[in-house]
Design an enzyme around this catalytic site. Structure first.
Site, PDB file in Angstrom:
ATOM      1  N   CYS A  31       0.821  -1.226   0.000  1.00 54.84           N
ATOM      2  CA  CYS A  31       0.000   0.000   0.000  1.00 54.84           C
ATOM      3  C   CYS A  31       0.848   1.265   0.000  1.00 54.84           C
ATOM      4  CB  CYS A  31      -0.954  -0.012   1.186  1.00 54.84           C
ATOM      5  SG  CYS A  31      -2.074  -1.423   1.152  1.00 54.84           S
ATOM      6  N   HIS A  63      -3.229   7.125   1.974  1.00 55.08           N
ATOM      7  CA  HIS A  63      -3.680   5.817   1.504  1.00 55.08           C
ATOM      8  C   HIS A  63      -5.049   5.549   2.126  1.00 55.08           C
ATOM      9  CE1 HIS A  63      -4.171   1.652   0.848  1.00 55.08           C
ATOM     10  NE2 HIS A  63      -3.828   1.289   2.065  1.00 55.08           N
ATOM     11  N   ASN A 122     -10.193  -0.341   0.468  1.00 55.45           N
ATOM     12  CA  ASN A 122      -8.742  -0.206   0.378  1.00 55.45           C
ATOM     13  C   ASN A 122      -8.272  -0.867  -0.925  1.00 55.45           C
ATOM     14  OD1 ASN A 122      -5.973  -0.585   0.594  1.00 55.45           O
ATOM     15  ND2 ASN A 122      -6.021  -1.196   2.746  1.00 55.45           N
TER      16      ASN A 122
END
Ligand code: COA
Length: 334
Positions: A118, A259, A289
């Site tokens: 990520c 993020h 996500n």
């Protein structure tokens, strides 16, 4: 820094994104695992996630995002010198960036994958900037793309509610003024076990005394509480470091672009840094996500809606498996 050519800075001049059309909302998810819209929404802020069909390739999703970014920058694919594909879910373990190059028709570009989970987009942004700062390349496409639905354990309610699929891309070009104002990247492999998509070897005898391991990757495992603690603590630190390097203070920041892991992490980081909610970019309610894709996907939406304007100062931070985390401060546009 010593290699930096005088007068060669970077500018982010285009962005694009792509996501599968099919989505799964929390209500539908509660028919797959023991959960509820109320639990997921209050603990994470996520309402739905996009999911790629079996026929979808990561390369095509990534190429679609890149096409949008190249068009916005006013370039054609043959202008591109380098394609960096940040992904943890390649179509091919040998790399997927070359397939993206072929789909784009970016015949001059060198292409390779970059794996930092990520944090992939922020690590990729800094990597791309080095190639421009040293005067080697002028036009780079950085893509963050992931199809995590292929690696989620759909019977584990602690993880399957979090993730979705998508791609985002930016074009990074050589520029007289350097719009990358500061950055800080970090890794801590001693905490690797908190978030994994591990390869598990199956022992296989080739001869009586020679054994190899041929197995498969196992679905995502995560210690949610530890990852939450890590993000809430470490992300503000790297952001402050990147701002210090940029010689800027919190008041100079127009947008906080984190993020998109969890709304509670976004709120906790903004709170810790004293950044008001109206400066916090958030689209995770719609996508969940999306790993390396989440930052450029959110950036693209904000730019196309006219919220992020040329010259705006953005502080961005990626964090996740590795563990890896990092922050970069940049101004949008030339
Ligand atoms: N639906 C309903 N209940 C759930 C659930 C779900 N989807 N997932 C977990 N629960 C339950 C647990 O079983 C636990 O029940 P128990 O108390 O009876 O054992 C309870 O909810 C609390 O679980 P806990 O893990 O303490 O919840 P939490 O408040 O820590 O929230 C996360 C869980 C995953 C949302 C949170 O830890 C988080 O966001 N962590 C960061 C994860 C992340 O961002 N990862 C990616 C980084 S790139």
């Amino acid at each position: 820094m010593a290699l930096k050519q005088p007068g060669v800075g970077i500018a982010i001049t285009g962005c694009g994104s792509a996501a599968p059309t099919a989505f799964l909302d929390n209500q539908q998810l509660s028919q797959i695992v023991d959960t509820s819209d109320e639990w997921i929404a209050t603990r994470t802020g996520i309402r739905q996630r996009r999911l790629a069909p079996p026929t979808q390739s990561l390369a095509t999703l990534a190429a679609q995002a890149a096409q949008g970014a190249i068009a916005m920058a006013g370039l054609s694919p043959t202008d591109i010198d380098l394609i960096l594909l940040a992904t943890s879910t390649p179509d091919d373990l040998f790399g997927t960036a070359c397939r993206v190059q072929a789909e784009l028709g970016a015949a001059r570009a060198v292409a390779f994958d970059l794996t930092a989970a990520c944090s992939g987009f922020v690590f990729g942004l800094v990597t791309a900037a080095q190639f421009i700062h040293t005067g080697v390349y002028q036009n780079i496409v950085l893509i963050g793309a992931d199809i995590l639905s292929r690696w989620v354990d759909w019977s584990d309610r602690r993880t399957c509610v979090l993730f979705g699929d998508g791609a985002g891309a930016v074009v990074i070009q050589a520029n007289g003024r350097d719009r990358l104002l500061g950055f800080e990247l970090r890794s801590d492999g001693t905490q690797n076990h908190y978030l994994n998509l591990n390869y598990q070897p199956d022992p296989k005898h080739l001869t009586d005394d020679l054994e190899i391991g041929q197995g498969t990757f196992q679905p995502i495992t995560m210690n949610g509480q530890e990852v939450y603690r890590f993000a809430a603590r470490r992300v503000p630190e790297v952001i402050e470091k990147a701002l210090f390097r940029a010689n800027l203070s919190i008041e100079d920041v127009d947008w906080l672009l984190l993020h998109q892991a969890n709304q509670r992490i976004l709120d906790a980081v903004a709170d810790r840094l004293n950044i008001p909610p109206e400066k916090v970019i958030s689209n995770l309610a719609k996508y969940g996500n999306t790993s390396a894709a989440s930052i450029p996907l959110a950036l693209d939406e904000e730019v196309r809606q006219g919220k992020v304007q040329v010259g705006d100062t953005i502080v961005t931070s990626g964090f996740g498996a590795g563990l890896t985390w990092g922050a970069a401060v940049f101004q949008w546009g030339r």
